[in-house]
Design an enzyme around this catalytic site. Structure first.
Site, PDB file in Angstrom:
ATOM      1  N   ASP A  73     -58.017 -26.892   9.301  1.00  0.00           N
ATOM      2  CA  ASP A  73     -57.748 -25.566   9.845  1.00  0.00           C
ATOM      3  C   ASP A  73     -58.256 -24.489   8.883  1.00  0.00           C
ATOM      4  O   ASP A  73     -58.105 -24.615   7.667  1.00  0.00           O
ATOM      5  CB  ASP A  73     -56.223 -25.434  10.027  1.00  0.00           C
ATOM      6  CG  ASP A  73     -55.831 -24.230  10.849  1.00  0.00           C
ATOM      7  OD1 ASP A  73     -56.302 -24.126  11.990  1.00  0.00           O
ATOM      8  OD2 ASP A  73     -55.050 -23.395  10.347  1.00  0.00           O
TER       9      ASP A  73
ATOM     10  N   GLU B 272     -63.759 -42.282  -1.830  1.00  0.00           N
ATOM     11  CA  GLU B 272     -62.977 -43.256  -2.595  1.00  0.00           C
ATOM     12  C   GLU B 272     -62.349 -44.291  -1.639  1.00  0.00           C
ATOM     13  O   GLU B 272     -62.384 -45.489  -1.896  1.00  0.00           O
ATOM     14  CB  GLU B 272     -61.896 -42.468  -3.320  1.00  0.00           C
ATOM     15  CG  GLU B 272     -61.116 -43.209  -4.345  1.00  0.00           C
ATOM     16  CD  GLU B 272     -59.957 -42.313  -4.825  1.00  0.00           C
ATOM     17  OE1 GLU B 272     -60.199 -41.124  -5.152  1.00  0.00           O
ATOM     18  OE2 GLU B 272     -58.813 -42.804  -4.841  1.00  0.00           O
TER      19      GLU B 272
HETATM   20  C1  NOJ Z   1     -56.802 -21.991  13.887  1.00  0.00           C
HETATM   21  C2  NOJ Z   1     -56.030 -22.775  14.893  1.00  0.00           C
HETATM   22  O1  NOJ Z   1     -56.941 -23.377  15.782  1.00  0.00           O
HETATM   23  C3  NOJ Z   1     -55.090 -21.810  15.575  1.00  0.00           C
HETATM   24  O2  NOJ Z   1     -54.460 -22.379  16.686  1.00  0.00           O
HETATM   25  C4  NOJ Z   1     -54.102 -21.316  14.552  1.00  0.00           C
HETATM   26  O3  NOJ Z   1     -53.274 -20.346  15.161  1.00  0.00           O
HETATM   27  C5  NOJ Z   1     -54.809 -20.681  13.357  1.00  0.00           C
HETATM   28  N1  NOJ Z   1     -55.895 -21.485  12.882  1.00  0.00           N
HETATM   29  C6  NOJ Z   1     -53.853 -20.480  12.217  1.00  0.00           C
HETATM   30  O4  NOJ Z   1     -53.486 -21.707  11.667  1.00  0.00           O
END
Ligand code: NOJ
Length: 539
Positions: free
Chosen positions: A208, A258
């Site tokens: 993310d 690894e």
């Molecule tokens: C991207 C994710 O896809 C989204 O759903 C989320 O709200 C934001 N990052 C924050 O983590």
């Protein structure tokens, strides 16, 4: 010759766990539901699944606010159920990717609670970005940054003596404090988190906000805070895409290597990378960094031949030039579904959006690289655009008051069978309510119905996936554009030709003969409007 790396041309299915299939009858999808759905996914023919975050979380942003990185939220199951899911998926030849959230955690994370309880300047606060405010009594935020989901990126805390105190940084909601990656304790913690899940057998991670993590060390004002506020893209150059982030990806890649050295199984790191250009994006997939990074420019392109051609060419040049493969995406849990996106401003019920979405899917599956399918996309599900305000859960709605940008409409639980909600989504008693209401018309899209109808989107995706693997690593190599009339795109991949007619009137087909596969009815020698087709060029 290079051995084949499975991820280079993989097709991964994104499972939004809360909306996939509910095994407990509480109206919320769960890990046991995902396990029950695996045979369906195997039939579809995907190589792997990416599970949206299922960790313990107060769910302010549906799990992207993680309170414990090493467990399962009871709403979704437990670690034993997780282990069963991975084992079942592997038995069916389906790889499992987890969603790891390293830019921020939840304000309920024990380290953040400890930081709130500790004094300014303490080691507990140094794991986050705490700073004194500006103005006479520190009442103004430390800088002018905006949060991605609206409002300032800073929230003021109350200190132990009851007085207003320091501020902490959160690039999303106040319930999602950003980690301070300049603190080595944070890097060590994530090293352990990766190993925890790798030891449980996962095949990799979707990362993310992978262009986040580091902020400019002095946290200076943004040069254009209004631009930051207007867009959901990561545009503030001081808060995103800092050079130090690449060291993290080098380290994570080494951890994956690894594990591969131990058991020969290649692990995948795929980043959610939102940066201003394909060239910047390419830096994240250098050979010792992430294997892949989602390429969102295709998802952002309007239904227009020139726009598609431009983004595809840039991706091939910049990203494929690194030796990685392009990772195509048309839909995900943050975006309006293609059927609706491409349908506008066509009159409702014209079927234009659905036809274009099918054509775009066939185009994506013919491109070199990997592809991600978001659950429901294979059913041709439209966005649910008329959810009442009182059921909306997306923090963007609450924080910006805007219905235009909300993400609930693509997260409505999947229809599996039957004529009325819950359409087999929940195995609970009659009348069990899915966490977001499903419209009546979802009956038309239920998986049972889609499987039984050879003209359904499901069959198009299944046939596309089958042909893709039969055509030997269609995901590898490059493409050659063919000359076409305006409004039509055509390219060759060795002897496979894919053409898309972005217009509404039929055009002559670029290749004689009946297509191998087409996104809509297609006569020999002709490519109808809003249609894509694949041919083998024998000439
Ligand atoms: C991207 C994710 O896809 C989204 O759903 C989320 O709200 C934001 N990052 C924050 O983590």
């Amino acid at each position: 010759m290079n051995r084949h790396h499975w991820w280079r041309d993989a097709v991964i299915y994104q499972v939004y766990v809360r909306s996939f299939l509910d095994s407990t009858g509480d109206g919320i999808g769960d890990l046991a539901g995902v396990r029950a759905g695996l045979p369906y996914l195997r039939k579809l023919g995907v190589d792997g699944i990416w599970l949206s975050p299922f960790y313990p979380s107060p769910q302010h942003d549906h799990g992207y606010d993680v309170a414990d990185y090493r467990d399962v939220d009871p709403v979704y199951g437990d670690l034993d159920e997780f282990d069963r899911l991975v084992a079942s998926a592997h038995r069916l030849g389906i790889r499992v990717l987890l969603d790891v959230v390293p830019n921020h955690c939840s304000s309920a994370h024990p380290w953040f609670r400890a930081a709130l309880a500790a004094a300014p300047g303490s080691p507990e606060r140094a794991r986050f970005h705490f700073a004194d405010g500006r103005g006479p009594d520190g009442g103004e935020p430390p800088n002018n940054w905006h949060a991605m989901f609206g409002g300032p990126a800073w929230t003021r805390v109350t200190e132990a003596d009851g007085r207003p105190g320091q501020w902490y940084l959160h690039m999303f909601t106040p319930e999602q404090p950003d980690w301070n990656w300049r603190n080595p304790e944070v890097a060590d913690e994530f090293d352990q988190v990766l190993r925890f899940w790798l030891d449980r057998g996962v095949d990799g991670f979707r990362i993310d906000v992978a262009a986040g993590l580091f902020k400019h060390p002095e946290l200076p004002d943004s040069p254009d805070p209004e631009a930051d506020a207007r867009t959901r893209d990561s545009v503030n150059p001081l808060a995103w895409n800092q050079p130090e982030v690449h060291d993290v990806w080098r380290h994570w890649r080494a951890v994956c290597e690894e594990y591969t050295a131990r058991d020969g199984r290649e692990r995948l790191l795929v980043g959610e990378v939102s940066v201003p250009s394909a060239r910047e994006h390419a830096k994240y997939v250098r050979p010792d960094e992430l294997h892949q990074a989602f390429f969102f420019d295709l998802l952002g392109a309007p239904w227009d031949a020139d726009a598609f051609r431009k983004v595809i060419s840039e991706a091939m040049q910049d990203i494929a030039g690194t030796g990685s493969t392009v990772t195509w995406v048309l839909n995900n849990h943050d975006q309006v579904r293609t059927v609706t996106r491409y349908g506008e401003p066509a009159p409702e019920g014209s079927g234009l959006g659905a036809a274009r979405a099918r054509a775009a899917a066939l185009l994506m599956l013919a491109l070199p690289g990997a592809a991600y399918i978001y659950q429901g996309e294979e059913l041709g599900l439209p966005e649910v655009v008329d959810l009442p305000d009182d059921v909306l859960t997306d923090p963007i709605f609450r924080r910006t008051g805007s219905r235009a940008r909300i993400r609930d409409g693509c997260r409505v639980p999947l229809p599996w069978s039957g004529q009325a909600s819950p359409f087999g989504f929940t195995s609970g008693a009659e009348g069990a309510k899915p966490w977001l209401p499903q419209p009546d018309y979802f009956a038309e899209y239920a998986t049972h119905r889609a499987l039984a109808d050879t003209r359904s989107s499901w069959h198009l995706y299944r046939d596309g996936l089958q042909l893709r693997s039969a055509l030997h690593q269609l995901g590898e190599g490059t493409l050659r554009w063919l000359d076409t009339q305006p409004g039509v795109l055509a390219f060759a991949r060795d002897d496979l030709v894919c053409a898309v007619n972005f217009g509404t009137a039929p055009v002559p087909a670029p290749v004689p003969g009946t297509p191998l596969l087409s996104s809509g009815p297609c006569r020999s020698g002709e490519l109808p409007g809003s249609t894509a087709a694949w041919w083998i060029d024998g000439s």
